[in-house]
Design a protein around this motif. Structure first.
Motif, PDB file in Angstrom:
ATOM      1  N   PRO A  69       0.639  -1.232  -0.331  1.00 23.23           N
ATOM      2  CA  PRO A  69       0.166  -0.004  -0.231  1.00 23.23           C
ATOM      3  C   PRO A  69       0.789   1.248   0.018  1.00 23.23           C
ATOM      4  N   ALA A  70       1.977   1.540   0.873  1.00 20.99           N
ATOM      5  CA  ALA A  70       3.001   2.111   0.898  1.00 20.99           C
ATOM      6  C   ALA A  70       3.239   2.736  -0.859  1.00 20.99           C
ATOM      7  N   LEU A  71       3.612   2.068  -0.959  1.00 20.74           N
ATOM      8  CA  LEU A  71       4.510   1.561  -2.191  1.00 20.74           C
ATOM      9  C   LEU A  71       3.538   2.419  -3.605  1.00 20.74           C
ATOM     10  N   ARG A  72       2.239   1.784  -3.689  1.00 18.44           N
ATOM     11  CA  ARG A  72       0.654   2.381  -4.641  1.00 18.44           C
ATOM     12  C   ARG A  72       0.617   3.830  -4.391  1.00 18.44           C
ATOM     13  N   ARG A  73       0.779   4.101  -2.377  1.00 21.98           N
ATOM     14  CA  ARG A  73       0.263   5.972  -3.061  1.00 21.98           C
ATOM     15  C   ARG A  73       1.153   6.430  -2.940  1.00 21.98           C
ATOM     16  N   ALA A  74       2.941   5.964  -2.266  1.00 22.95           N
ATOM     17  CA  ALA A  74       3.735   6.855  -3.817  1.00 22.95           C
ATOM     18  C   ALA A  74       3.478   7.003  -5.078  1.00 22.95           C
ATOM     19  N   TRP A  75       3.382   5.916  -5.701  1.00 18.80           N
ATOM     20  CA  TRP A  75       3.166   5.888  -7.526  1.00 18.80           C
ATOM     21  C   TRP A  75       1.482   6.601  -7.481  1.00 18.80           C
ATOM     22  N   ARG A  76       0.651   6.633  -6.410  1.00 16.98           N
ATOM     23  CA  ARG A  76      -0.655   7.296  -6.934  1.00 16.98           C
ATOM     24  C   ARG A  76      -0.464   8.774  -7.234  1.00 16.98           C
ATOM     25  N   GLN A  77       0.621   9.397  -6.594  1.00 13.91           N
ATOM     26  CA  GLN A  77       0.803  11.013  -6.974  1.00 13.91           C
ATOM     27  C   GLN A  77       1.656  11.228  -8.454  1.00 13.91           C
ATOM     28  N   ARG A  78       2.158  10.170  -9.221  1.00 14.01           N
ATOM     29  CA  ARG A  78       2.576  10.107 -11.015  1.00 14.01           C
ATOM     30  C   ARG A  78       1.146  10.020 -11.621  1.00 14.01           C
ATOM     31  N   LEU A  79       0.438  10.153 -11.164  1.00 16.23           N
ATOM     32  CA  LEU A  79      -1.422  10.121 -11.964  1.00 16.23           C
ATOM     33  C   LEU A  79      -1.363  11.660 -11.736  1.00 16.23           C
ATOM     34  N   ILE A  80      -2.069  11.773 -10.360  1.00 14.76           N
ATOM     35  CA  ILE A  80      -2.144  13.628  -9.724  1.00 14.76           C
ATOM     36  C   ILE A  80      -1.175  14.431 -10.402  1.00 14.76           C
ATOM     37  N   ASP A  81      -0.114  13.919 -10.533  1.00  8.58           N
ATOM     38  CA  ASP A  81       1.390  14.672 -12.132  1.00  8.58           C
ATOM     39  C   ASP A  81       0.824  15.145 -12.600  1.00  8.58           C
ATOM     40  N   HIS A  82       0.554  14.216 -14.357  1.00  8.26           N
ATOM     41  CA  HIS A  82       0.301  13.969 -15.497  1.00  8.26           C
ATOM     42  C   HIS A  82      -1.205  14.466 -15.392  1.00  8.26           C
ATOM     43  N   ASP A  83      -1.930  13.509 -15.105  1.00  7.88           N
ATOM     44  CA  ASP A  83      -3.906  13.815 -14.763  1.00  7.88           C
ATOM     45  C   ASP A  83      -4.574  15.005 -15.068  1.00  7.88           C
ATOM     46  N   GLY A  84      -3.363  15.882 -13.062  1.00  6.38           N
ATOM     47  CA  GLY A  84      -4.417  16.757 -12.182  1.00  6.38           C
ATOM     48  C   GLY A  84      -5.550  16.505 -11.391  1.00  6.38           C
ATOM     49  N   GLY A  85      -5.528  17.263 -10.544  1.00  5.01           N
ATOM     50  CA  GLY A  85      -6.702  16.582  -9.235  1.00  5.01           C
ATOM     51  C   GLY A  85      -7.766  16.538 -10.298  1.00  5.01           C
ATOM     52  N   ALA A  86      -8.632  17.827 -11.459  1.00  5.20           N
ATOM     53  CA  ALA A  86      -9.436  18.108 -12.135  1.00  5.20           C
ATOM     54  C   ALA A  86      -8.939  18.785 -12.840  1.00  5.20           C
ATOM     55  N   ASP A  87     -10.163  19.068 -14.248  1.00  6.75           N
ATOM     56  CA  ASP A  87     -10.009  19.705 -15.157  1.00  6.75           C
ATOM     57  C   ASP A  87      -9.817  20.675 -15.508  1.00  6.75           C
ATOM     58  N   GLY A  88      -8.151  20.585 -15.901  1.00  3.32           N
ATOM     59  CA  GLY A  88      -7.113  21.886 -16.597  1.00  3.32           C
ATOM     60  C   GLY A  88      -5.892  21.822 -15.498  1.00  3.32           C
ATOM     61  N   GLU A  89      -5.444  21.105 -15.001  1.00  2.93           N
ATOM     62  CA  GLU A  89      -4.213  20.779 -14.155  1.00  2.93           C
ATOM     63  C   GLU A  89      -3.583  19.814 -14.417  1.00  2.93           C
ATOM     64  N   GLY A  90      -2.516  19.475 -14.195  1.00  9.45           N
ATOM     65  CA  GLY A  90      -1.334  18.283 -14.380  1.00  9.45           C
ATOM     66  C   GLY A  90      -0.599  18.765 -15.587  1.00  9.45           C
ATOM     67  N   GLY A  91      -0.317  17.865 -15.266  1.00  7.98           N
ATOM     68  CA  GLY A  91       1.112  18.112 -16.968  1.00  7.98           C
ATOM     69  C   GLY A  91       0.913  17.901 -18.335  1.00  7.98           C
ATOM     70  N   ILE A  92      -0.317  17.006 -18.025  1.00  6.42           N
ATOM     71  CA  ILE A  92      -0.813  16.074 -19.328  1.00  6.42           C
ATOM     72  C   ILE A  92      -1.428  17.597 -20.169  1.00  6.42           C
ATOM     73  N   GLU A  93      -2.059  18.561 -19.551  1.00  6.23           N
ATOM     74  CA  GLU A  93      -2.745  19.712 -19.500  1.00  6.23           C
ATOM     75  C   GLU A  93      -1.702  21.233 -20.145  1.00  6.23           C
ATOM     76  N   ARG A  94      -0.604  20.797 -19.082  1.00  3.06           N
ATOM     77  CA  ARG A  94       0.421  22.141 -19.740  1.00  3.06           C
ATOM     78  C   ARG A  94       0.634  21.451 -21.046  1.00  3.06           C
ATOM     79  N   TRP A  95       1.525  20.389 -21.143  1.00  4.21           N
ATOM     80  CA  TRP A  95       1.561  20.071 -22.755  1.00  4.21           C
ATOM     81  C   TRP A  95       1.461  21.025 -24.087  1.00  4.21           C
ATOM     82  N   LEU A  96      -0.282  19.798 -23.543  1.00 11.46           N
ATOM     83  CA  LEU A  96      -1.209  20.482 -24.727  1.00 11.46           C
ATOM     84  C   LEU A  96      -1.105  22.220 -24.833  1.00 11.46           C
ATOM     85  N   ARG A  97      -1.134  22.563 -23.054  1.00  7.67           N
ATOM     86  CA  ARG A  97      -0.892  24.945 -24.255  1.00  7.67           C
ATOM     87  C   ARG A  97       0.179  24.289 -24.127  1.00  7.67           C
ATOM     88  N   LEU A  98       1.611  23.750 -24.859  1.00  2.51           N
ATOM     89  CA  LEU A  98       2.831  23.904 -25.200  1.00  2.51           C
ATOM     90  C   LEU A  98       2.329  23.935 -26.913  1.00  2.51           C
TER      91      LEU A  98
END
Length: 243
Positions: A69-98
């Protein structure tokens, strides 16, 4: 091969990056040095989006395989970093803006319109590797994050210095990435170190890291072949307005 000490094992991993990480590719060196045309920068951003968009799918696949579970929690942060916590957030959104800042339509980028065939194959190969290979190798394939923070800083400073069609805002994807990558690699490296108990394990980890470097290198090979001096753009791929 005998079992390496933790220090020697880490040095062997760093040596992979010194020899094979994609910052050594001629295309990247031209990109950072201001020697790419606008069309090449556009092609790089478009094709890299296909890779960025696959990262959460890759990470979700890996999370499903983790029993800790500890490693799952740590790895889950990567999803948030890329997908964001809501629409218009996250790394993928920023790459789309680029990509939008470089003249692409968002819907076309999301649909991978104009992406090179080799990019698609390379990205799929990475996702499949993480899905199908032993868990130790799947985790180890993410260890390119050992090398990325400094490369990101070089990339941003070089592009801002040489291209008047990019800005700090359009390159905002990279603002958070050095810190995120440094954080992410801690949990991945700890897992790899703890679970590489035999020479065969260590060899498999090194090979997995080499594979990931090959994925990134192959993507740049394709860009260089299509948009560099050879100029062999495959049918259906993005065609710059002026070459």
């Amino acid at each position: 091969m005998s079992l390496l000490s933790p220090e020697a094992f880490l040095e062997a991993l760093r040596e992979v990056g010194a020899r094979r990480y994609h910052d050594r590719h001629p295309f990247h060196q031209r990109l950072h040095s201001g020697l790419c045309s606008r069309g090449e920068v556009q092609a790089w951003a478009l094709n890299r989006y296909a890779y960025q968009a696959a990262i959460p799918r890759k990470d979700a696949t890996l999370i499903a395989r983790l029993e800790d579970p500890a490693l799952r929690r740590a790895w889950r942060q990567r999803l948030i970093d890329h997908d964001g916590g809501a629409d218009g957030e996250g790394g993928i959104e920023r790459w789309l803006r680029l990509c939008e800042s470089l003249g692409f339509e968002r819907r076309d980028v999301i649909a991978f319109k104009g992406v090179l065939p080799a990019t698609r194959f390379a990205v799929d190969a990475y996702v499949n590797f993480v899905r199908e290979r032993p868990l130790l190798e799947a985790v180890a394939s993410s260890l390119t994050e050992l090398f990325s923070p400094q490369v990101i800083k070089t990339r941003v400073s070089g592009m801002l210095a040489h291209y008047d069609f990019v800005s700090s805002e359009s390159l905002s994807y990279f603002t958070a990435r050095p810190e995120q990558a440094s954080r992410d690699v801690e949990s991945a490296l700890a897992y790899v170190m703890a679970n590489s108990r035999t020479p065969a394990d260590q060899g498999a980890v090194i090979a997995a890291l080499e594979f990931k470097c090959d994925v990134l290198w192959a993507m740049l090979d394709a860009l260089d072949h299509a948009y560099g001096e050879a100029g062999h753009v495959p049918p259906g791929a993005f065609e710059p307005a002026a070459r």
